[in-house]
Design a protein around this motif. Structure first.
Motif, PDB file in Angstrom:
ATOM      1  N   ARG A 411       0.829  -1.210   0.000  1.00 10.68           N
ATOM      2  CA  ARG A 411       0.000   0.000   0.000  1.00 10.68           C
ATOM      3  C   ARG A 411       0.865   1.262   0.000  1.00 10.68           C
ATOM      4  NH1 ARG A 411      -3.839   0.231   4.743  1.00 10.68           N
ATOM      5  NH2 ARG A 411      -4.772   1.929   3.537  1.00 10.68           N
ATOM      6  N   ALA A 412       1.935   1.286   0.783  1.00 11.92           N
ATOM      7  CA  ALA A 412       2.809   2.463   0.830  1.00 11.92           C
ATOM      8  C   ALA A 412       3.513   2.665  -0.503  1.00 11.92           C
ATOM      9  CB  ALA A 412       3.821   2.320   1.956  1.00 11.92           C
ATOM     10  N   GLU A 413       3.947   1.572  -1.130  1.00  8.74           N
ATOM     11  CA  GLU A 413       4.626   1.682  -2.428  1.00  8.74           C
ATOM     12  C   GLU A 413       3.656   2.148  -3.509  1.00  8.74           C
ATOM     13  OE1 GLU A 413       6.983  -1.068   0.117  1.00  8.74           O
ATOM     14  OE2 GLU A 413       4.853  -0.779  -0.311  1.00  8.74           O
ATOM     15  N   MET A 414       2.422   1.695  -3.427  1.00 17.95           N
ATOM     16  CA  MET A 414       1.396   2.164  -4.372  1.00 17.95           C
ATOM     17  C   MET A 414       1.229   3.676  -4.238  1.00 17.95           C
ATOM     18  SD  MET A 414      -0.896   0.370  -6.373  1.00 17.95           S
ATOM     19  CE  MET A 414      -2.359   0.770  -7.354  1.00 17.95           C
ATOM     20  N   GLN A 415       1.180   4.149  -3.006  1.00 19.24           N
ATOM     21  CA  GLN A 415       1.036   5.581  -2.761  1.00 19.24           C
ATOM     22  C   GLN A 415       2.242   6.348  -3.293  1.00 19.24           C
ATOM     23  OE1 GLN A 415      -1.835   6.523  -0.971  1.00 19.24           O
ATOM     24  NE2 GLN A 415      -1.391   8.607  -1.623  1.00 19.24           N
ATOM     25  N   GLN A 416       3.424   5.815  -3.071  1.00 22.66           N
ATOM     26  CA  GLN A 416       4.654   6.512  -3.447  1.00 22.66           C
ATOM     27  C   GLN A 416       4.854   6.551  -4.962  1.00 22.66           C
ATOM     28  OE1 GLN A 416       8.180   4.757  -1.769  1.00 22.66           O
ATOM     29  NE2 GLN A 416       9.563   5.993  -2.995  1.00 22.66           N
ATOM     30  N   HIS A 417       4.657   5.415  -5.617  1.00 22.59           N
ATOM     31  CA  HIS A 417       5.009   5.307  -7.035  1.00 22.59           C
ATOM     32  C   HIS A 417       3.844   5.577  -7.984  1.00 22.59           C
ATOM     33  CE1 HIS A 417       8.782   3.725  -5.671  1.00 22.59           C
ATOM     34  NE2 HIS A 417       8.254   2.612  -5.195  1.00 22.59           N
ATOM     35  N   LEU A 418       2.605   5.415  -7.503  1.00 23.24           N
ATOM     36  CA  LEU A 418       1.437   5.563  -8.376  1.00 23.24           C
ATOM     37  C   LEU A 418       0.451   6.569  -7.808  1.00 23.24           C
ATOM     38  CD1 LEU A 418       0.437   2.062  -9.771  1.00 23.24           C
ATOM     39  CD2 LEU A 418       0.534   4.196 -11.036  1.00 23.24           C
ATOM     40  N   GLY A 419       0.987   7.628  -7.209  1.00 19.56           N
ATOM     41  CA  GLY A 419       0.148   8.644  -6.594  1.00 19.56           C
ATOM     42  C   GLY A 419      -0.315   9.702  -7.576  1.00 19.56           C
ATOM     43  N   ILE A 420      -0.489  10.914  -7.090  1.00 18.71           N
ATOM     44  CA  ILE A 420      -1.033  11.996  -7.908  1.00 18.71           C
ATOM     45  C   ILE A 420      -0.045  12.438  -8.976  1.00 18.71           C
ATOM     46  CG2 ILE A 420      -1.839  14.391  -7.820  1.00 18.71           C
ATOM     47  CD1 ILE A 420      -2.825  13.806  -4.994  1.00 18.71           C
ATOM     48  N   LEU A 421       1.235  12.536  -8.614  1.00 20.24           N
ATOM     49  CA  LEU A 421       2.287  12.993  -9.525  1.00 20.24           C
ATOM     50  C   LEU A 421       3.186  11.814  -9.856  1.00 20.24           C
ATOM     51  CD1 LEU A 421       3.076  16.307  -7.601  1.00 20.24           C
ATOM     52  CD2 LEU A 421       1.532  16.011  -9.555  1.00 20.24           C
ATOM     53  N   ARG A 422       3.353  11.501 -11.156  1.00 20.38           N
ATOM     54  CA  ARG A 422       3.998  10.266 -11.586  1.00 20.38           C
ATOM     55  C   ARG A 422       5.163  10.539 -12.530  1.00 20.38           C
ATOM     56  NH1 ARG A 422      -1.857   7.313 -12.892  1.00 20.38           N
ATOM     57  NH2 ARG A 422      -2.426   6.960 -10.698  1.00 20.38           N
ATOM     58  N   THR A 423       6.110   9.609 -12.530  1.00 21.48           N
ATOM     59  CA  THR A 423       7.231   9.656 -13.473  1.00 21.48           C
ATOM     60  C   THR A 423       7.533   8.239 -13.944  1.00 21.48           C
ATOM     61  OG1 THR A 423       8.952   9.315 -11.804  1.00 21.48           O
ATOM     62  CG2 THR A 423       8.275  11.615 -12.220  1.00 21.48           C
ATOM     63  N   ARG A 424       8.203   8.140 -15.079  1.00 19.05           N
ATOM     64  CA  ARG A 424       8.581   6.829 -15.610  1.00 19.05           C
ATOM     65  C   ARG A 424       9.421   6.047 -14.598  1.00 19.05           C
ATOM     66  NH1 ARG A 424       9.669   3.646 -20.034  1.00 19.05           N
ATOM     67  NH2 ARG A 424       8.403   4.968 -21.393  1.00 19.05           N
ATOM     68  N   THR A 425      10.366   6.730 -13.962  1.00 23.97           N
ATOM     69  CA  THR A 425      11.248   6.050 -13.013  1.00 23.97           C
ATOM     70  C   THR A 425      10.454   5.419 -11.879  1.00 23.97           C
ATOM     71  OG1 THR A 425      13.074   7.556 -13.517  1.00 23.97           O
ATOM     72  CG2 THR A 425      13.189   6.356 -11.436  1.00 23.97           C
ATOM     73  N   GLU A 426       9.522   6.178 -11.310  1.00 21.06           N
ATOM     74  CA  GLU A 426       8.723   5.660 -10.207  1.00 21.06           C
ATOM     75  C   GLU A 426       7.825   4.516 -10.672  1.00 21.06           C
ATOM     76  OE1 GLU A 426       8.862   6.633  -6.871  1.00 21.06           O
ATOM     77  OE2 GLU A 426      10.663   7.602  -7.622  1.00 21.06           O
ATOM     78  N   LEU A 427       7.252   4.641 -11.844  1.00 19.66           N
ATOM     79  CA  LEU A 427       6.370   3.592 -12.353  1.00 19.66           C
ATOM     80  C   LEU A 427       7.138   2.306 -12.611  1.00 19.66           C
ATOM     81  CD1 LEU A 427       4.255   5.781 -14.807  1.00 19.66           C
ATOM     82  CD2 LEU A 427       3.503   4.834 -12.619  1.00 19.66           C
TER      83      LEU A 427
END
Length: 487
Positions: A411-427
């Motif tokens: 759940r925390a990783e979903m929030q961090q990587h797929l939240g409101i503001l996204r980037t290719r690296t995080e995805l």
């Protein structure tokens, strides 16, 4: 229970989910059906949590055409105009349906329907009940009506698989056994529980959607996850967050920073307000909702349910600022359906948040969700009525049950990587976690669909905002099946 067939229900339509969409579908069916859910009290449904009410053009000077225009504008180019027109035109009739079913919609001093204003609506057009407990009141009354219909059979269990050889539904597995059926309506809600910060029931993690995808159904626009701007910040960040309805801002509450300054238009579309708040939080600021000086009645009188949640957190909304943050609230994507609710699998329908109808596009207009659930639940039920007599022979033995897991530690990783503001690296970081698990873990499959779609939409549109790829591409839908993922 591998070989156990629930023969009593063989051939009956099965509805999965007892929120507003599922109940409306059940009321429409003209023969015996099975209503399958873990609870039949409304508990655990997003419908019960809806505070603001239902959008419908029933006020003076308003029209379905205006409602449609607002919906299209909020949807940022990805709404289906024909569906938007059809559903908004059904809005006044949906209000009449609620009244016919005994829902005590609020009235003004003249006896006319009282109407809230919410963000991105050009008119006051939100009918409501019970102050800010609209979903709870609506569902309670519709549950009373469904319990009076003796053709609805209640089965307190969970869906565990969909058997659809040759892309045709032949039965479903439940925790109570196998039901041979060629007509199944999914009305099982969204996937907000995948996120750390969510206003959705934590059990809503996209499991049913994943089961449909495993059976071969197509999903659409999975990357569009709407974050509500104003969830109440509390010390416990592991539980579902309390929502502060958009109707509060519609009533005049203002967003302020810790120095008292306003920083955004409170009634801009949800995605705009959520990004504005997220940007301030990223800079280390604290954001508050100020409802201390609402015109007319005080906060606690107008919004008793929200007041109760605030006081439980040690806050008095009549005298204090309320700390807020965005939280995952609604999934615009889902199972691809046509205007009758049919998915790409023969014999499988979907309605409510689990479906992608084309109404919401890239960003749902406030309070359109209850309208969609009610109307599309009815349409799905009627379509089943029209086709249930054309079925072939039923299975007489239980096929091999699929195996899977549903644990979800990310759940925390979903929030961090797929939240409101996204980037290719995080995805890409997120997909490295989930793709290896997605064949066996249903939560990981739904999360991987969201991440994969977000990676393959390099633009800033509605609720999907890629910081590393500014601007818009030509409007397009992104349809995926399980075999499109690199599993």
């Amino acid at each position: 229970m591998q070989g156990h067939i629930l023969s009593r229900y063989a051939g009956w339509p099965v509805i999965v989910g007892a929120g507003l969409a599922g109940l409306m579908a059940a009321l429409e069916l003209d023969g015996p059906c099975v209503l399958l859910a873990p609870s039949f009290t409304g508990e655990g449904t997003s419908s019960t949590l809806a505070q603001g009410g239902m959008a419908a053009a029933v006020g003076p000077g308003d029209s379905p055409a205006s409602h449609a225009e607002d919906t299209l504008r909020a949807g940022a180019g990805l709404c289906d105009p024909a569906i938007v027109q059809r559903i908004t035109e059904a809005g006044p009739g949906a209000v009449e349906t609620l009244l016919r079913l005994g829902v005590p919609l609020a009235r003004d001093e003249n006896g006319q329907l009282a109407l809230h204003l919410e963000a991105a609506h050009s008119h006051n057009r939100i009918v409501f009940a019970g102050g800010d407990r609209s979903g709870q009141v609506i569902l309670e009354h519709i549950l009373q009506q469904t319990r009076k219909k003796d053709t609805i059979h209640w089965l307190q269990t969970t869906l565990e698989g969909i058997h659809a050889p040759d892309e045709t539904v032949q039965g479903i597995w439940t925790s109570a056994g196998f039901i041979p059926t060629q007509h199944c309506i999914l009305a099982s809600g969204g996937c907000g529980g995948l996120y750390q910060h969510t206003t959705s029931p934590l059990a809503n993690r996209g499991v049913t959607l994943a089961l449909a995808a495993r059976a071969g159904a197509t999903v659409r626009d999975m990357e569009f996850t709407q974050f509500h701007p104003t969830a109440l910040v509390t010390p416990d960040q592991t539980s579902r967050l309390s929502l502060i309805s958009e109707a509060v801002r519609g009533a005049g509450a203002m967003l302020r920073l810790d120095d008292g300054q306003r920083f955004t238009k409170e009634l801009a579309p949800r995605d705009v307000v959520s990004r504005a708040i997220a940007a301030q939080l990223r800079e280390g600021r604290t954001v508050f909702l100020d409802g201390r000086s609402l015109p007319g009645e005080p906060f606690s009188t107008r919004f008793p349910g929200i007041t109760q949640a605030c006081r439980k957190a040690g806050l008095d909304p009549d005298t204090q600022l309320l700390p807020v943050q965005p939280a995952m609230h609604y999934h615009m994507g889902g199972l691809k359906v046509d205007q009758t609710g049919r998915t790409t699998l023969k014999g499988l329908w979907a309605c409510g948040e689990v479906a992608c109808t084309g109404l919401h596009g890239a960003n749902r207009l406030a309070s359109n969700s209850l309208l969609e659930a009610l109307v599309c639940g009815q349409w799905a039920g009627r379509d089943v009525n029209a086709h249930k007599d054309s079925s072939g022979p039923l299975l007489t033995s239980t096929p091999q049950r699929p195996t899977f897991t549903t644990d979800w530690p990310f759940r925390a990783e979903m929030q961090q990587h797929l939240g409101i503001l996204r980037t290719r690296t995080e995805l890409e970081k997120f997909l490295e976690l989930t793709l290896p698990l997605a064949r066996q873990n249903l939560c990981a499959l739904t999360a991987s669909f969201i991440g994969w779609a977000a990676l393959h939409r390099p633009e800033q549109r509605g609720a999907h905002w890629r910081e590393d790829t500014p601007g818009l591409q030509p409007p397009r839908h992104l349809d995926l099946q399980m075999n499109d993922l690199p599993l």
